[in-house]
Design a protein around this motif. Structure first.
Motif, PDB file in Angstrom:
ATOM      1  N   CYS A  61       0.850  -1.192   0.000  1.00 40.28           N
ATOM      2  CA  CYS A  61       0.000   0.000   0.000  1.00 40.28           C
ATOM      3  C   CYS A  61       0.889   1.247   0.000  1.00 40.28           C
ATOM      4  O   CYS A  61       1.760   1.408   0.842  1.00 40.28           O
ATOM      5  N   CYS A  66      -7.209   2.004   3.451  1.00 33.34           N
ATOM      6  CA  CYS A  66      -6.954   3.370   2.990  1.00 33.34           C
ATOM      7  C   CYS A  66      -8.032   3.806   2.001  1.00 33.34           C
ATOM      8  O   CYS A  66      -8.433   4.967   1.971  1.00 33.34           O
ATOM      9  N   CYS A  95      -4.512   0.060  -0.278  1.00 33.21           N
ATOM     10  CA  CYS A  95      -5.165  -1.082   0.384  1.00 33.21           C
ATOM     11  C   CYS A  95      -6.623  -0.752   0.713  1.00 33.21           C
ATOM     12  O   CYS A  95      -7.038   0.407   0.654  1.00 33.21           O
ATOM     13  N   CYS A 130      -0.334   3.658   3.464  1.00 32.96           N
ATOM     14  CA  CYS A 130       0.017   3.328   4.848  1.00 32.96           C
ATOM     15  C   CYS A 130       1.267   2.437   4.919  1.00 32.96           C
ATOM     16  O   CYS A 130       1.786   2.186   5.991  1.00 32.96           O
TER      17      CYS A 130
HETATM   18 ZN   LIG Z   1      -3.004   1.235   3.264  1.00 39.15          ZN
END
Ligand SMILES: [Zn+2]
Ligand SMILES: [Zn+2]
Length: 157
Positions: free
Chosen positions: A103, A151, A148, A106
């Motif tokens: 991701c 998020c 992801c 994050c």
């Molecule tokens: Zn993420």
């Protein structure tokens, strides 16, 4: 395919012996943590799990031994972002061929198990490359980057 931690430890011991390295307590602790995590982990995650298990693993020792384990083909280091290296047990050791989902927001990294359709598509891609350049493809390491689901939720909320 390594399915038990005992088998894993004996394979690691063999790999280390090939390079005249001993399977020390610290190295065993690192492998144990990586086996239990079973996903790519940063040095600080490895240390956190070790301290939860009351395993004595000083940061400098962990860092030095991870480099040796990488050298011996026990551990693979992947680069999740510019400043974050993650460690996992090498595919050659576990026999578990997989890819990664990284991701970009994050920094979370997860394993993506492979399947025959995906592998067929990737070997077609490899054939295309070999048609164009003089390079013998023998394998691949594929990390997919993106956003992801966590998020994604935050963004659309
Ligand atoms: Zn993420
Ligand atoms: Zn693959």
């Amino acid at each position: 395919m390594i399915d038990t931690q005992d088998k894993c430890h004996s394979s690691v011991e063999e790999l280390l012996a090939e390079k005249n390295q001993r399977y020390t307590t610290h190295r065993k602790s690192i492998v144990r943590v990586l086996f239990e995590l079973s996903k790519p982990a940063s040095l600080s995650e490895i240390l956190a799990v070790a301290s939860q298990r009351s395993i004595n693993l000083p940061i400098s020792t962990a860092y030095r031994n991870l480099a040796i384990l990488e050298d011996c083909g026990v551990v693979r280091r992947l680069i999740a972002s510019e400043d974050l290296g993650l460690y996992e047990l090498a595919e050659a050791l576990t026999g578990n061929h997989h890819h990664h989902l990284i991701c970009e927001q994050c920094g979370d990294v997860n394993d993506l198990s492979s399947n025959s359709n995906l592998e067929r598509a990737l070997s077609r891609a490899a054939e295309m490359v070999m048609d164009q350049i003089d390079f013998q493809v023998t394998g691949h390491r594929i990390d997919l980057t993106g956003i992801c689901s966590n998020c994604n939720k935050v963004d659309s909320a």
